[in-house]
Design a protein around this motif. Structure first.
Motif, PDB file in Angstrom:
ATOM      1  N   LYS A  97      25.335  73.021  43.219  1.00 58.18           N
ATOM      2  CA  LYS A  97      24.598  73.346  42.000  1.00 58.18           C
ATOM      3  C   LYS A  97      25.043  72.480  40.825  1.00 58.18           C
ATOM      4  O   LYS A  97      24.409  72.482  39.771  1.00 58.18           O
ATOM      5  N   GLU A  98      26.128  71.750  41.013  1.00 55.90           N
ATOM      6  CA  GLU A  98      26.640  70.875  39.954  1.00 55.90           C
ATOM      7  C   GLU A  98      25.819  69.586  39.895  1.00 55.90           C
ATOM      8  O   GLU A  98      25.585  68.933  40.922  1.00 55.90           O
ATOM      9  N   ILE A  99      25.378  69.220  38.697  1.00 55.28           N
ATOM     10  CA  ILE A  99      24.606  67.989  38.508  1.00 55.28           C
ATOM     11  C   ILE A  99      25.512  66.925  37.886  1.00 55.28           C
ATOM     12  O   ILE A  99      26.009  67.089  36.773  1.00 55.28           O
ATOM     13  N   VAL A 100      25.733  65.853  38.629  1.00 56.17           N
ATOM     14  CA  VAL A 100      26.562  64.746  38.138  1.00 56.17           C
ATOM     15  C   VAL A 100      25.780  63.910  37.128  1.00 56.17           C
ATOM     16  O   VAL A 100      26.302  63.487  36.101  1.00 56.17           O
ATOM     17  N   GLU A 101      24.514  63.680  37.404  1.00 51.19           N
ATOM     18  CA  GLU A 101      23.669  62.869  36.532  1.00 51.19           C
ATOM     19  C   GLU A 101      22.219  63.239  36.774  1.00 51.19           C
ATOM     20  O   GLU A 101      21.813  63.512  37.898  1.00 51.19           O
ATOM     21  N   LYS A 102      21.442  63.264  35.687  1.00 48.76           N
ATOM     22  CA  LYS A 102      20.000  63.481  35.811  1.00 48.76           C
ATOM     23  C   LYS A 102      19.302  62.406  34.997  1.00 48.76           C
ATOM     24  O   LYS A 102      19.526  62.279  33.789  1.00 48.76           O
ATOM     25  N   VAL A 103      18.457  61.622  35.642  1.00 45.87           N
ATOM     26  CA  VAL A 103      17.765  60.519  34.978  1.00 45.87           C
ATOM     27  C   VAL A 103      16.326  60.447  35.471  1.00 45.87           C
ATOM     28  O   VAL A 103      15.981  61.019  36.510  1.00 45.87           O
ATOM     29  N   ARG A 104      15.505  59.747  34.687  1.00 42.68           N
ATOM     30  CA  ARG A 104      14.165  59.413  35.165  1.00 42.68           C
ATOM     31  C   ARG A 104      14.219  58.030  35.794  1.00 42.68           C
ATOM     32  O   ARG A 104      14.871  57.125  35.267  1.00 42.68           O
ATOM     33  N   VAL A 105      13.512  57.885  36.902  1.00 42.68           N
ATOM     34  CA  VAL A 105      13.552  56.608  37.619  1.00 42.68           C
ATOM     35  C   VAL A 105      12.154  56.220  38.082  1.00 42.68           C
ATOM     36  O   VAL A 105      11.274  57.065  38.281  1.00 42.68           O
ATOM     37  N   LEU A 106      11.983  54.919  38.255  1.00 40.43           N
ATOM     38  CA  LEU A 106      10.776  54.374  38.879  1.00 40.43           C
ATOM     39  C   LEU A 106      11.193  53.710  40.175  1.00 40.43           C
ATOM     40  O   LEU A 106      12.076  52.847  40.166  1.00 40.43           O
ATOM     41  N   PRO A 107      10.624  54.094  41.319  1.00 37.61           N
ATOM     42  CA  PRO A 107      10.910  53.353  42.558  1.00 37.61           C
ATOM     43  C   PRO A 107      10.453  51.908  42.413  1.00 37.61           C
ATOM     44  O   PRO A 107       9.289  51.656  42.089  1.00 37.61           O
ATOM     45  N   ARG A 108      11.366  50.963  42.603  1.00 36.38           N
ATOM     46  CA  ARG A 108      11.039  49.551  42.441  1.00 36.38           C
ATOM     47  C   ARG A 108      10.707  48.885  43.777  1.00 36.38           C
ATOM     48  O   ARG A 108       9.762  48.124  43.875  1.00 36.38           O
ATOM     49  N   LYS A 109      11.508  49.203  44.800  1.00 36.57           N
ATOM     50  CA  LYS A 109      11.270  48.627  46.122  1.00 36.57           C
ATOM     51  C   LYS A 109      11.450  49.701  47.179  1.00 36.57           C
ATOM     52  O   LYS A 109      12.326  50.555  47.072  1.00 36.57           O
ATOM     53  N   LEU A 110      10.621  49.605  48.200  1.00 38.00           N
ATOM     54  CA  LEU A 110      10.680  50.539  49.318  1.00 38.00           C
ATOM     55  C   LEU A 110      10.667  49.714  50.593  1.00 38.00           C
ATOM     56  O   LEU A 110       9.719  48.981  50.853  1.00 38.00           O
ATOM     57  N   HIS A 111      11.738  49.829  51.374  1.00 39.52           N
ATOM     58  CA  HIS A 111      11.848  49.051  52.613  1.00 39.52           C
ATOM     59  C   HIS A 111      11.605  49.980  53.791  1.00 39.52           C
ATOM     60  O   HIS A 111      12.351  50.934  54.023  1.00 39.52           O
ATOM     61  N   LEU A 112      10.537  49.705  54.542  1.00 36.83           N
ATOM     62  CA  LEU A 112      10.189  50.506  55.714  1.00 36.83           C
ATOM     63  C   LEU A 112      10.404  49.686  56.973  1.00 36.83           C
ATOM     64  O   LEU A 112      10.257  48.465  56.970  1.00 36.83           O
TER      65      LEU A 112
END
Length: 257
Positions: A129-144
Motif C-alpha cells: 500500500k506504500e507509494i514510492v512515487e506517483k507520476v504521469r507518464v506517456l508510453p514512448r516505445k513498446l517492444h513486442l
C-alpha cells in the motif's frame, strides 16, 4: 485540385475556439505556465481507459535480469525525464505487470496506447500500500515479440502538466461510406496512419478524426488541414498528404462505359 479540411467542428465554432485560446494566452501571466484543456468537439481520452499503471523498482538492467522479469510475469521498463527523453538525465528502472500492459495494448491498439497519458504508481511490491512515487507518464516505445506479440519492454516519458511531448497521434478515418470519390469506384489511399505533433501534456489527443465524407476523385487531405487543438505544433510538413482518393484505372473506366 481541391484540398478538403478534415473538420469535426463547424468553421465558425472552431474559429471561436481559436479566438478564445489566443485571448487567454495573451492575458496569462508571462511567467506562469500556460494551462491547456481539451476543446469541445475534438477527441479526448476515453474514461474507460483511465487506468493507473502499477510498477515496482528495478535495481539493475541487462539481458539476464530482463529474462527473469518476463518469466515472473513482469515487463522491464524505464521512465525517462520528458526534457531529456532517451538521451540521458534522470531515469528510473521499473518493472510493470505483463497482464496489465497486455490488456491495455489489446483493448486500445498499439498506436492508441502510445498516444495516451497514464498515471503510474511505483510501490515496493505490487501488493504493498506504500507509494514510492506517483507520476504521469506517456508510453514512448513498446517492444513486442515479432512472433507472439508478447510485451518485451516499455519505455515511458514523464508527463507533468508543464511538459511538451512529441507524440505520433493516430488518425481515424470516417465518412468513407458517403465519399463521392469512393462512390464512383475510386480507391482510398491511406498514406499516413499517424502524424507527429509537439503536444502540451494536458491535451495529448487520443486520435485525430479525418473526415472523408466530401472527398472526390483526385482530392486529398494534407497534414496542415487536420483539425486539432491550436496549441499543438505539427512536426512534419503541413503539405504532406495523409490520405487521397485515387483516380479509377483506365481499364475500369472503359468497363463502365
Amino acid at each position: 485540385m481541391l484540398i478538403r479540411r478534415a473538420a469535426a467542428l463547424s468553421s465558425t465554432a472552431f474559429h471561436n475556439h481559436l479566438r478564445r485560446f489566443a485571448t487567454a494566452a495573451l492575458l496569462q501571466d508571462l511567467d506562469a505556465p500556460l494551462q491547456f484543456t481539451y476543446l469541445e468537439g475534438l477527441p479526448r481520452p476515453d474514461p474507460k481507459y483511465d487506468e493507473t499503471i502499477h510498477a515496482i523498482p528495478r535495481a539493475i538492467s541487462g539481458k539476464n535480469i530482463a529474462a527473469k522479469e518476463r518469466k515472473a510475469g513482469r515487463v522491464p521498463s524505464i521512465v525517462f525525464e520528458a526534457e531529456d527523453g532517451q538521451h540521458g538525465g534522470n531515469k528510473r528502472l521499473i518493472s510493470v505487470q505483463t497482464n496489465q500492459i497486455k490488456k491495455l495494448v489489446n483493448h486500445m491498439g498499439r498506436s492508441f496506447f502510445l498516444s495516451r497519458v497514464f498515471d503510474l504508481e511505483v510501490r515496493p511490491e505490487f501488493e504493498s500500500k506504500e507509494i514510492v512515487e506517483k507520476v504521469r507518464v506517456l508510453p514512448r516505445k513498446l517492444h513486442l515479440h515479432a512472433g507472439t506479440d508478447a510485451v518485451l519492454n516499455v519505455t515511458f516519458i514523464r508527463a507533468p502538466s508543464s511538459a511538451w511531448l512529441k507524440v505520433d497521434v493516430p488518425l481515424v478515418f470516417r465518412g468513407d461510406d458517403v465519399s463521392p470519390g469512393l462512390k464512383k469506384g475510386s480507391s482510398l489511399n491511406i498514406i499516413k496512419r499517424t502524424v507527429k505533433y509537439l503536444c502540451p501534456a494536458d491535451i495529448v489527443p487520443p486520435f485525430i478524426d479525418v473526415d472523408l465524407s466530401e472527398l472526390d476523385v483526385g482530392e486529398k487531405i494534407v497534414a496542415g488541414n487536420l483539425n486539432v487543438h491550436p496549441a499543438l505544433k505539427l512536426l512534419r510538413s503541413k503539405d504532406e498528404a495523409v490520405v487521397k482518393i485515387m483516380g479509377a484505372r483506365v481499364s475500369d473506366q472503359r468497363k463502365s462505359k
